[in-house]
Design an enzyme around this catalytic site. Sequence first.
Site: not given
Ligand code: URA
Length: 237
Positions: A106
């Site tokens: 993310d």
């Molecule tokens: N799970 C999430 O919520 N975000 C990430 O970046 C990776 C795994």
Amino acid sequence: MQSSRTRLDRFLRANANINRRHVREVLASGRVTIDGIAATDINRVIDVFSHVTLDGKTLQKNQRRNVMLNKPQGVVSATRDHKNKTVIDLLDFDYKEQLHIVGRLDFNSTGLLLLSNDGAWSRELTSPAGKVAKRYTVGLESPIDDSYIDAFQNGMYFEFEDITTLPAGLKILDSQTAEVTLVEGRYHQIKRMFGRFDNKVVSLHRDSIGNLSLDEGLVQGESRELTAAEVAGISEA
Ligand code: URA
């Protein structure tokens, strides 16, 4: 770049202008090599990384490229974005436009991000069936307790995708920090799993994928190519 496989005779017809009738003859005479060895079998299957020559002239030679990046916050895991800086913008390799992302992080997540031009390798690492473990260190807004461990292990039903998450490992590192291990990568998976407890993720860092840990020598935003041993060993049991 796709890692699609194709039959050698089809490849020669398309790339060397050899018609269907002559392919067999050309192969039988040993004029074609694959990765340095004469190829005579008309049914032979090649992929985009096979080095193919005809009469000593290269018809195809693509190099596998596998890169690790220490992703900083505030960068999009995408190859293009009209608003924000992308992980590709951080790379310094002349082939960077050929790369795709092997399992996104993310916008505000940090840590190990892999990029590759090898679709088969990426699929092996990211498909839930491959069961390659991704390990994260997660900071939480509120304290966590042992009840989280069972909930992560048992899986959670995600209505939107109509799936139940595969068993996930959770280790409590301190009252507001957990180590989470997933073998899949559903959209915002870790945030949504802690969301079931109304507990907000305040930091999320990927430490490893399979046997490969983030190189501690890379500061945030830095990248390097993987070694052949790292590529081969990443998903070994
Ligand atoms: N799970 C999430 O919520 N975000 C990430 O970046 C990776 C795994």
